[in-house]
Write a protein that holds these residues in place. Sequence first.
Motif, PDB file in Angstrom:
ATOM      1  N   ILE A 120     -33.666 -98.978 -56.451  1.00 20.28           N
ATOM      2  CA  ILE A 120     -35.380 -99.269 -57.317  1.00 20.28           C
ATOM      3  C   ILE A 120     -35.954 -98.309 -56.652  1.00 20.28           C
ATOM      4  N   GLU A 121     -36.448 -97.535 -56.016  1.00 18.81           N
ATOM      5  CA  GLU A 121     -37.446 -97.232 -55.952  1.00 18.81           C
ATOM      6  C   GLU A 121     -37.140 -95.724 -56.344  1.00 18.81           C
ATOM      7  N   TRP A 174     -41.961-103.317 -60.923  1.00 15.09           N
ATOM      8  CA  TRP A 174     -40.624-103.951 -60.684  1.00 15.09           C
ATOM      9  C   TRP A 174     -40.365-105.033 -61.845  1.00 15.09           C
ATOM     10  N   ASP A 175     -40.584-105.622 -62.528  1.00 22.41           N
ATOM     11  CA  ASP A 175     -41.062-106.058 -63.640  1.00 22.41           C
ATOM     12  C   ASP A 175     -40.312-105.289 -65.111  1.00 22.41           C
ATOM     13  N   LEU A 180     -38.194-103.265 -64.163  1.00 24.32           N
ATOM     14  CA  LEU A 180     -36.844-102.093 -64.201  1.00 24.32           C
ATOM     15  C   LEU A 180     -35.845-102.690 -65.332  1.00 24.32           C
ATOM     16  N   LEU A 228     -38.284 -96.143 -60.264  1.00 25.30           N
ATOM     17  CA  LEU A 228     -39.021 -96.334 -60.650  1.00 25.30           C
ATOM     18  C   LEU A 228     -39.719 -95.550 -60.484  1.00 25.30           C
ATOM     19  N   PHE A 279     -37.379-107.548 -52.796  1.00 25.12           N
ATOM     20  CA  PHE A 279     -37.232-106.478 -53.208  1.00 25.12           C
ATOM     21  C   PHE A 279     -38.617-106.398 -54.250  1.00 25.12           C
ATOM     22  N   PRO A 280     -39.184-107.516 -54.962  1.00 29.23           N
ATOM     23  CA  PRO A 280     -39.831-107.572 -55.616  1.00 29.23           C
ATOM     24  C   PRO A 280     -41.462-106.963 -54.933  1.00 29.23           C
ATOM     25  N   ALA A 322     -40.826-103.378 -54.164  1.00 26.83           N
ATOM     26  CA  ALA A 322     -41.318-102.568 -55.359  1.00 26.83           C
ATOM     27  C   ALA A 322     -42.493-102.649 -55.461  1.00 26.83           C
ATOM     28  N   ARG A 323     -43.602-103.776 -55.509  1.00 24.81           N
ATOM     29  CA  ARG A 323     -45.188-103.174 -55.224  1.00 24.81           C
ATOM     30  C   ARG A 323     -45.671-102.551 -54.257  1.00 24.81           C
ATOM     31  N   THR A 363     -44.939 -99.166 -56.311  1.00 24.45           N
ATOM     32  CA  THR A 363     -45.437 -98.186 -57.697  1.00 24.45           C
ATOM     33  C   THR A 363     -46.868 -98.251 -56.959  1.00 24.45           C
TER      34      THR A 363
END
Length: 456
Positions: free
Chosen positions: A407-408, A303-304, A306, A411, A111-112, A115-116, A119
């Motif tokens: 997550i998406e 990610w950081d 969240l 963000l 997931f990280p 997430a990148r 972003t």
Amino acid sequence: MESVLPVPWAPGAKPVVGHLPEFLRAPLAFLRGLPEHGPLVEIRLAHKPVVVVCDPELTRTVLLHDRVFDKGGPLFERLREAGGPGLATCPAAEHRRQRRLMQPAFHQARFPHYARIMTERISAVVGGWQDGRTLDLAVEARNITADIVLSTVFGTSLDPGLHKRLAADFDTLLAGFTRHSLLPRPLRKVPTPGNVRYEEATRRVRRSMADLTAAYRERAADGDGEETSLLSMLIAARDPESDTPALTDDELVDQAVTMYSAGTETTAGAVNWGLYLAATHPAVHARLTAEVNEVLGGRTAGWDDLPRLAYTRQVFTEALRMYPPGWFLTRQTETDTRLGGYSLPKGTTLAYSPYLISHLPDLYPDPQRFDPDRWDAHGAGGTRPQIPVTVFGGGARKCIGDEFSQIEGVLLLASLLSHWRIHLHRDSLSVPRLPQLTLNPGRMRVTLTAHVRETV
């Protein structure tokens, strides 16, 4: 001997058409009215009898026992026609194998990286908008989530024109999907303009995904494929017994179509509902924008960030509850069975509604009220309720991309508000008269204003 109850009929059925006119006229209100007639209620959509499950525990039973209540009925028949028997639509007998092959791509450790990508793609679009611009956020959010899915599945080096072609074809599919699910097969085959557009879009979607998959294979053979993409992991998957590729080219296309369709419209719609509901609830909007400004200060979320976007997640989750993307889903009994004391013969079409379940007052007091604090773990009682099991499914068929989507969504929601003040044209938004495959808003026109930030 245990008595067997007859499934009650919903009142108001008309000759020949059954409940179809009422369902088409106001489907969400129609669904909300069904629980008063029993935990299971039979409706008739023209020629098709459908047993609607209105009780949360019986719905959970249907979802957990997927070999008895298999994915079937008109909805999944149409989905398989459009996208093939991918992970979301394949029968239970095939699902375990596909799930086992797909699961490593959705391991928490991935997931990280995803997430990148999120972003990067969000920033590329949202950061390029101009102050004072008016746009349709329903279209723009869908384009962003489509870009994220394609970049995650195929890697980031893609033809930009592909997004436009796929988006147009999926719009055609979504616009015609509900109608095709309700029409008898002979009427679906009549070459009306709408039917022809629908069939042509179906063929183009699969052809586009097949071309993308083939091109990716060529790049991978030349050493140019991105080893961290979802597709690279599926191509590399091997059958443990024969050490041959675990998925055929057709199956890879099925999964690509499934991931695109499941990961584009659903997240975009929930983000837009979150923006709309926050905009129409000033206290929520003030608290949401205060958190976003404090955490992000004008940059794109990553990610950081969240853990510190807790209220943003609450807003997104409450939007999912109020307007779950998959609002009406079908199953089919594979054997004679009983459900809650009711006898259901083999071949019975059942339906469950995440919208219906998430609006039951026994589960969610005052369910029509938008209240992100329902999801605050530090609120009254100190325990955060679970997202309704029906939103992302349950059991073995629980959506494999549920955490990816959340997550998406967080963000994207936070980043939109971080970069822009979003002024909603409230008269431009409405629930479509007949919801499509997903319960998403129609047009959502907004005007963007740049934040004025102090400099030191």
